[in-house]
Structure formats: structure tokens, C-alpha cells
Motif scaffolding. Structure first.
Motif, PDB file in Angstrom:
ATOM      1  N   LEU A 271       0.830  -1.201   0.000  1.00  0.00           N
ATOM      2  CA  LEU A 271       0.000   0.000   0.000  1.00  0.00           C
ATOM      3  C   LEU A 271       0.870   1.259   0.000  1.00  0.00           C
ATOM      4  CD1 LEU A 271      -2.733   1.517   0.482  1.00  0.00           C
ATOM      5  CD2 LEU A 271      -2.365   1.136   2.925  1.00  0.00           C
ATOM      6  N   ASP A 272       1.897   1.267   0.806  1.00  0.00           N
ATOM      7  CA  ASP A 272       2.765   2.437   0.914  1.00  0.00           C
ATOM      8  C   ASP A 272       3.501   2.703  -0.398  1.00  0.00           C
ATOM      9  OD1 ASP A 272       4.023   4.520   2.552  1.00  0.00           O
ATOM     10  OD2 ASP A 272       5.848   3.340   2.334  1.00  0.00           O
ATOM     11  N   GLU A 273       3.990   1.624  -1.032  1.00  0.00           N
ATOM     12  CA  GLU A 273       4.773   1.784  -2.260  1.00  0.00           C
ATOM     13  C   GLU A 273       3.935   2.265  -3.433  1.00  0.00           C
ATOM     14  OE1 GLU A 273       7.486  -0.938  -5.335  1.00  0.00           O
ATOM     15  OE2 GLU A 273       6.632  -1.830  -3.497  1.00  0.00           O
ATOM     16  N   HIS A 274       2.752   1.707  -3.590  1.00  0.00           N
ATOM     17  CA  HIS A 274       1.991   1.951  -4.816  1.00  0.00           C
ATOM     18  C   HIS A 274       0.878   2.985  -4.669  1.00  0.00           C
ATOM     19  CE1 HIS A 274       3.986  -1.201  -7.085  1.00  0.00           C
ATOM     20  NE2 HIS A 274       3.846  -2.012  -6.046  1.00  0.00           N
ATOM     21  N   VAL A 275       0.568   3.389  -3.440  1.00  0.00           N
ATOM     22  CA  VAL A 275      -0.501   4.372  -3.270  1.00  0.00           C
ATOM     23  C   VAL A 275      -0.014   5.589  -2.485  1.00  0.00           C
ATOM     24  CG1 VAL A 275      -2.848   4.786  -2.431  1.00  0.00           C
ATOM     25  CG2 VAL A 275      -2.240   2.539  -3.339  1.00  0.00           C
TER      26      VAL A 275
END
Length: 325
Positions: A271-275
Motif C-alpha cells: 500500500l505504501d509503495e503503490h498508493v
């Protein structure tokens, strides 16, 4: 026969009928022992029946999990379907809705599940009625996601509560064994909250990827989900480590030795990487939705393995009671 002889024979006959002092003492010892033995037999039967109820409850809870998974997927996809609605997403929402309906109907067809759980028979019509009332909720771009999630969450909670009631009916919350109680707590109480948290990560992350941007209130939502996932991961791993320390036998159980399926931090990092940290939300929302869904499936499998191990503890308890009978 003379009167003296008759009296002597009669006294002898009386001594033959009346119990001796040793006989009285024997009776005083045998009767309590017999009563104690009977009481122990009834106690063993009650304990055996209690273990059988726990085993049935575990099996029924595992059966219900597939229905809960379908309800969670419908809830999470509802957020996608209400933003820039299209025929494709509307059809997919309807298909997921039909899958959930069929899974609920299958509970009604499961004779063994219904015959010893009247609560199932009473709950199924309520679940179907609640499902019939569900519709993708439309609103402004700001409040639509929360409205859609809140609209579908009660159905998910109804299925979670049903599992709780089955566990309570089966006496799983009254188990004196600490390991069994801790497994029940993780598999039923704690996992319900974690599944909801994973669902929010799947639903809202997919929504913002589809929108192509994260609105200001969405940034707060995403960061809260990320922080909650990481903190819950730490708490869950600490609990499992404590279980392994207190119960060395768990080190031989793959679920507790590797606990690969209980990795909330992997979803948080994804979630952190892609959003959250992504400068441009380039990842296709479908890829994100399916990837997080795979993690949720792994978590569900780990939960099922935990319930399976709990069932093995009950089976061991049952075997010990049978040997004592």
C-alpha cells in the motif's frame, strides 16, 4: 423338636440373616465407591459431549469462513463500482453478489450444519434479506467510498457474529486450556478486526488507483490504514512468539514456526509503495486489488490452519476421555 432346640436353631438362623460387623463396614465402603464411580462415569460422558460440541463448532465456523470471504469481497468491490460507474463494474458487482447469494443458499442445503445448529436456520433468511437490500451507494466523490463501505459492512459483521455465536454455543469460550483459549481469541476475535483492516486497504487503495489521485481526506485514510496494519503486525507477532515460548510444541507447527500467512506488513508495504508514496499512481487498480486479495486469501488460509490445529487439540482431549472411560 424340643422348645430349647427350636430356640437355639432360631437364634442360629437369625445370626445367618443379620450381617456381620465386617459386612456392615464393607457395605459402608462399597456404596460410596459405587456412587463415586457412577458420578465419574456421568462426568466423563458430560466432558466427552462437551468436547464433541467444540469439535462441531470449529468445523461449522470453518464452513462459514468462505461465505464471509465472499461478503468482504463484495463490500470492497462496492467502493470501486460506485466511482465512475460502468457496465463492466456493474456486471462484476452483480456477479459477486450472486456468488455471495449462492454461498449463503448452500448453508441452507447443508443438512448436517443445520440439524445441530438451529441458529443457522434462523440466520439465513436475515442474511438473504440484508443482501437483497444492498445497493451500490451513490454520493459525492468525497463521501461515496465511506458510504459504500458502511452500507456493506453490517452483512460482514453479521457473519462474524454468527461465528461467535457458534463458538459460544459449542463452549469454546469456556475452555480451561490457555492455549485453546488464546487460539480462539486470535482466530475469532482478533482476526475479524484484521480482515476488516485488510479489506479497507484493498478497497480504498484500489479506488484511489482507479481515480488516479488521492484526495486530501484519502491521504489521511491511507496513512491510518498503513499505521494500523504495521502496529497490528507487531502485536500479532508478539502474541505468536509468546505462544511459541509458552508452548514449545508449536515450534513444530508450520503456521507458528514460519507464520508466512500472517504478514500484515506485506500489505502495508505494498500500500505504501503503490498508493501512499507513489508520485504517479500508475499501477492498474485491478492489479492492486488482486494482489491484496491474494494476501487476504493467505491470511484466511492461516486462520483456517489455526482452527484446524485447535480442532486437533480437541481431538486429543476426546481421545484421552475415551481411554479413561
Amino acid at each position: 423338636m424340643s422348645a430349647a432346640m427350636w430356640g437355639r436353631w432360631n437364634r442360629q438362623r437369625g445370626r445367618m440373616i443379620l450381617p456381620t460387623r465386617m459386612g456392615v463396614m464393607s457395605l459402608l465402603l462399597v456404596i460410596p465407591l459405587a456412587l463415586l464411580l457412577i458420578q465419574l462415569m456421568f462426568t466423563r460422558d458430560d466432558e466427552l459431549a462437551m468436547v464433541e460440541r467444540k469439535l462441531r463448532a470449529v468445523q461449522d465456523i470453518r464452513t462459514l469462513q468462505a461465505v464471509a470471504d465472499n461478503a468482504e469481497r463484495l463490500r470492497d468491490f462496492s467502493i470501486i463500482s460506485v466511482y465512475q460507474r460502468s457496465d463492466a463494474t456493474s456486471c462484476e458487482y452483480a456477479a459477486q453478489r450472486d456468488i455471495l447469494r449462492r454461498s449463503i443458499e448452500e448453508l441452507r442445503q447443508d443438512q448436517s450444519l443445520r440439524e445441530h445448529n438451529p441458529i443457522i436456520e434462523l440466520t439465513i433468511p436475515r442474511l438473504l434479506h440484508r443482501l437483497d437490500r444492498l445497493r451500490p451507494t451513490l454520493g459525492t466523490e468525497v463521501n461515496t467510498p465511506d458510504m459504500a463501505f458502511a452500507e456493506h459492512q453490517p452483512l460482514v459483521e453479521s457473519l462474524q457474529q454468527l461465528q461467535f455465536r457458534l463458538a459460544d454455543q459449542g463452549g469454546m469460550f469456556n475452555d480451561p486450556d490457555q492455549l485453546s483459549m488464546m487460539l480462539v481469541y486470535i482466530a475469532l476475535d482478533e482476526s475479524g478486526e484484521l480482515f476488516t483492516l485488510l479489506g479497507r486497504a484493498r478497497a480504498f487503495g484500489s479506488l484511489y488507483l482507479r481515480m488516479g489521485h488521492v484526495p486530501s481526506d484519502g491521504v489521511v485514510t491511507m496513512e491510518q490504514i498503513y499505521e494500523r496494519l504495521t502496529s497490528q503486525q507487531t502485536a500479532l507477532q508478539e502474541r505468536i512468539q509468546r505462544l511459541r515460548k509458552d508452548n514449545p510444541s508449536l515450534r513444530e507447527v508450520p503456521l507458528f514456526s514460519r507464520h508466512d500467512g500472517l504478514r500484515l506488513d506485506q500489505v502495508a508495504d505494498y500500500l505504501d509503495e503503490h498508493v501512499i508514496q507513489a508520485p504517479d499512481l500508475e499501477l492498474p487498480w485491478r492489479t492492486y486489488f488482486d494482489t491484496v486479495s491474494q494476501h487476504i486469501v493467505q491470511f484466511a488460509v492461516a486462520r483456517d490452519q489455526m482452527l484446524g490445529y485447535l480442532a486437533s487439540l480437541y481431538q486429543t482431549e476426546r481421545a484421552a476421555l475415551v481411554r479413561q472411560q
